[in-house]
Design a protein around this motif. Sequence first.
Motif, PDB file in Angstrom:
ATOM      1  N   PHE A 144       0.588  -1.137  -0.150  1.00 21.16           N
ATOM      2  CA  PHE A 144       0.260   0.488   0.167  1.00 21.16           C
ATOM      3  C   PHE A 144       0.574   1.592  -0.204  1.00 21.16           C
ATOM      4  O   PHE A 144       2.221   1.188   0.418  1.00 21.16           O
ATOM      5  N   LEU A 145       0.487   2.072  -0.809  1.00 18.90           N
ATOM      6  CA  LEU A 145       1.323   3.153  -1.031  1.00 18.90           C
ATOM      7  C   LEU A 145       0.457   4.268   0.026  1.00 18.90           C
ATOM      8  O   LEU A 145      -0.869   4.758  -0.682  1.00 18.90           O
ATOM      9  N   VAL A 146       0.419   5.515   1.050  1.00 19.43           N
ATOM     10  CA  VAL A 146       0.170   6.443   1.458  1.00 19.43           C
ATOM     11  C   VAL A 146       0.728   7.624   1.578  1.00 19.43           C
ATOM     12  O   VAL A 146       1.743   7.501   1.800  1.00 19.43           O
ATOM     13  N   SER A 147       0.411   8.514   0.062  1.00 21.39           N
ATOM     14  CA  SER A 147       0.772   9.577   0.050  1.00 21.39           C
ATOM     15  C   SER A 147      -0.208  11.300   0.937  1.00 21.39           C
ATOM     16  O   SER A 147      -1.671  10.566   0.896  1.00 21.39           O
ATOM     17  N   GLY A 148       0.931  12.172   0.980  1.00 23.16           N
ATOM     18  CA  GLY A 148      -0.244  12.926   1.869  1.00 23.16           C
ATOM     19  C   GLY A 148       0.792  14.662   2.089  1.00 23.16           C
ATOM     20  O   GLY A 148       1.964  14.307   1.237  1.00 23.16           O
ATOM     21  N   LEU A 149       0.516  15.817   1.837  1.00 29.36           N
ATOM     22  CA  LEU A 149       1.131  16.947   2.005  1.00 29.36           C
ATOM     23  C   LEU A 149       1.771  17.134   3.485  1.00 29.36           C
ATOM     24  O   LEU A 149       3.247  17.938   2.976  1.00 29.36           O
ATOM     25  N   GLU A 150       1.267  16.600   4.637  1.00 30.65           N
ATOM     26  CA  GLU A 150       1.809  16.171   5.893  1.00 30.65           C
ATOM     27  C   GLU A 150       3.000  15.764   5.880  1.00 30.65           C
ATOM     28  O   GLU A 150       2.739  14.477   5.012  1.00 30.65           O
ATOM     29  N   SER A 151       4.416  15.352   6.956  1.00 30.88           N
ATOM     30  CA  SER A 151       5.075  14.658   7.354  1.00 30.88           C
ATOM     31  C   SER A 151       4.486  13.749   8.121  1.00 30.88           C
ATOM     32  O   SER A 151       5.430  13.196   8.700  1.00 30.88           O
ATOM     33  N   SER A 152       3.575  13.385   7.928  1.00 32.01           N
ATOM     34  CA  SER A 152       3.128  12.361   8.933  1.00 32.01           C
ATOM     35  C   SER A 152       2.195  10.917   7.862  1.00 32.01           C
ATOM     36  O   SER A 152       1.362  11.212   7.274  1.00 32.01           O
ATOM     37  N   LEU A 153       2.134   9.315   8.604  1.00 28.40           N
ATOM     38  CA  LEU A 153       1.593   8.926   8.200  1.00 28.40           C
ATOM     39  C   LEU A 153      -0.383   8.655   8.100  1.00 28.40           C
ATOM     40  O   LEU A 153      -0.932   8.925   7.236  1.00 28.40           O
ATOM     41  N   LEU A 154      -0.920   9.674   9.293  1.00 29.20           N
ATOM     42  CA  LEU A 154      -1.923   9.416   9.418  1.00 29.20           C
ATOM     43  C   LEU A 154      -2.404  11.624   9.580  1.00 29.20           C
ATOM     44  O   LEU A 154      -0.804  12.098  10.198  1.00 29.20           O
ATOM     45  N   PRO A 155      -3.067  12.210   9.195  1.00 29.90           N
ATOM     46  CA  PRO A 155      -3.018  13.351   9.805  1.00 29.90           C
ATOM     47  C   PRO A 155      -3.226  14.329  10.465  1.00 29.90           C
ATOM     48  O   PRO A 155      -3.617  13.588  12.194  1.00 29.90           O
ATOM     49  N   LEU A 156      -2.640  15.382  10.360  1.00 24.01           N
ATOM     50  CA  LEU A 156      -2.017  16.221  11.715  1.00 24.01           C
ATOM     51  C   LEU A 156      -3.137  17.233  11.343  1.00 24.01           C
ATOM     52  O   LEU A 156      -3.895  17.448  13.003  1.00 24.01           O
ATOM     53  N   ASP A 157      -4.159  17.320  10.914  1.00 25.09           N
ATOM     54  CA  ASP A 157      -5.084  18.466  10.265  1.00 25.09           C
ATOM     55  C   ASP A 157      -5.909  17.275  10.124  1.00 25.09           C
ATOM     56  O   ASP A 157      -6.157  16.926   8.740  1.00 25.09           O
ATOM     57  N   GLY A 158      -7.551  17.073  11.051  1.00 24.28           N
ATOM     58  CA  GLY A 158      -8.364  15.962  10.673  1.00 24.28           C
ATOM     59  C   GLY A 158      -9.179  16.369   9.103  1.00 24.28           C
ATOM     60  O   GLY A 158      -9.428  15.450   9.012  1.00 24.28           O
ATOM     61  N   GLU A 159      -8.832  17.584   8.450  1.00 20.67           N
ATOM     62  CA  GLU A 159      -9.156  17.598   6.907  1.00 20.67           C
ATOM     63  C   GLU A 159      -8.322  17.601   5.891  1.00 20.67           C
ATOM     64  O   GLU A 159      -8.831  17.704   5.282  1.00 20.67           O
ATOM     65  N   ALA A 160      -7.370  17.416   6.647  1.00 20.41           N
ATOM     66  CA  ALA A 160      -6.588  16.827   5.709  1.00 20.41           C
ATOM     67  C   ALA A 160      -6.147  15.356   4.763  1.00 20.41           C
ATOM     68  O   ALA A 160      -6.304  14.648   5.760  1.00 20.41           O
ATOM     69  N   PRO A 161      -6.232  15.662   3.414  1.00 27.59           N
ATOM     70  CA  PRO A 161      -6.028  14.049   2.485  1.00 27.59           C
ATOM     71  C   PRO A 161      -4.954  13.596   2.252  1.00 27.59           C
ATOM     72  O   PRO A 161      -3.941  13.939   2.767  1.00 27.59           O
ATOM     73  N   ARG A 162      -6.264  12.522   2.316  1.00 30.26           N
ATOM     74  CA  ARG A 162      -4.835  11.441   2.078  1.00 30.26           C
ATOM     75  C   ARG A 162      -4.793   9.959   0.673  1.00 30.26           C
ATOM     76  O   ARG A 162      -6.333  10.010   0.622  1.00 30.26           O
ATOM     77  N   LEU A 163      -4.200  10.129   0.022  1.00 34.54           N
ATOM     78  CA  LEU A 163      -4.013   9.066  -1.271  1.00 34.54           C
ATOM     79  C   LEU A 163      -3.236   8.122  -1.149  1.00 34.54           C
ATOM     80  O   LEU A 163      -2.399   7.638  -0.438  1.00 34.54           O
ATOM     81  N   VAL A 164      -4.531   7.126  -0.716  1.00 34.89           N
ATOM     82  CA  VAL A 164      -4.389   5.766  -0.733  1.00 34.89           C
ATOM     83  C   VAL A 164      -4.264   4.470  -2.338  1.00 34.89           C
ATOM     84  O   VAL A 164      -5.265   5.148  -2.555  1.00 34.89           O
ATOM     85  N   ALA A 165      -3.565   3.835  -2.557  1.00 33.39           N
ATOM     86  CA  ALA A 165      -3.103   3.289  -3.251  1.00 33.39           C
ATOM     87  C   ALA A 165      -3.028   2.126  -2.515  1.00 33.39           C
ATOM     88  O   ALA A 165      -2.047   1.346  -2.511  1.00 33.39           O
ATOM     89  N   ASP A 166      -4.409   1.499  -3.331  1.00 31.68           N
ATOM     90  CA  ASP A 166      -3.564  -0.464  -2.853  1.00 31.68           C
ATOM     91  C   ASP A 166      -3.235  -1.862  -4.389  1.00 31.68           C
ATOM     92  O   ASP A 166      -4.152  -1.845  -4.662  1.00 31.68           O
TER      93      ASP A 166
END
Length: 234
Positions: free
Chosen positions: A147-169
């Motif tokens: 799995f690949l989990v992408s985001g703008l933040e330097s964290s796997l999990l959102p630091l901001d509840g609204e921050a998006p993540r793109l997940v590729a299975d």
Amino acid sequence: MSAHDAEADGTGYGMLYFPSAGQSVQLVTDIALNRLYEDALPGYGLYTFVLLGDGFERTSGENLERHRELFRMIETYVAASGTTSEPSAEAHVFLVPIRAGRSPAAPLMDLAAVDLSDLMRRRLGELLRQRGQVRLAGRIERGAGPFLVSGLESSLLPLDGEAPRLVADLSGLGPEHLYNLVDAYDRDIPPESSGRPESLSALRQRLLELSLKSRSASGPGRGEADGKRWIFLI
């Protein structure tokens, strides 16, 4: 060692960074295990965490080959030449959890930390269940991966509840498509898009275009090549 044991003992674990530009490959270690995936090095434009599939240690056949090919593509084609000493805001970076005590000359797949990856998948699954995305959580927790989990933040999990993540299975993607997949990620980010949702949207669009090519090349019986089934914006 289980995911719970890994969380209790972070010594010997690390995160390998493979940026598209700027710094060369870098290893970061931390005794506080959660900091490796919750507080990664700041300064990159886009972060993608690489997670192994469920039961990786027992996997075989195409599932094993898919993991092997992904790691081979990352360590062979992504490594930057190290033109700067600091992270670049115009760079995408892959982050791979590893056991830091192993030989650095070993293939990347042999360095991968299964227990740390399991912990990260579990944390992501918990977040998805909290958001009501039970079906996707099940895929992350039990899928063959990777799995690949992408985001703008330097964290796997959102630091901001609204921050998006793109997940590729990638569970249903053939190994033959992984060169183009890694190429879709390994792109420098235009200065005007750095740190903005547009850079994540551009990555998603490249993956959707790849899914169309993959579906056409794979023919019948490879339904997972349909981007709507393996690419998720959360």
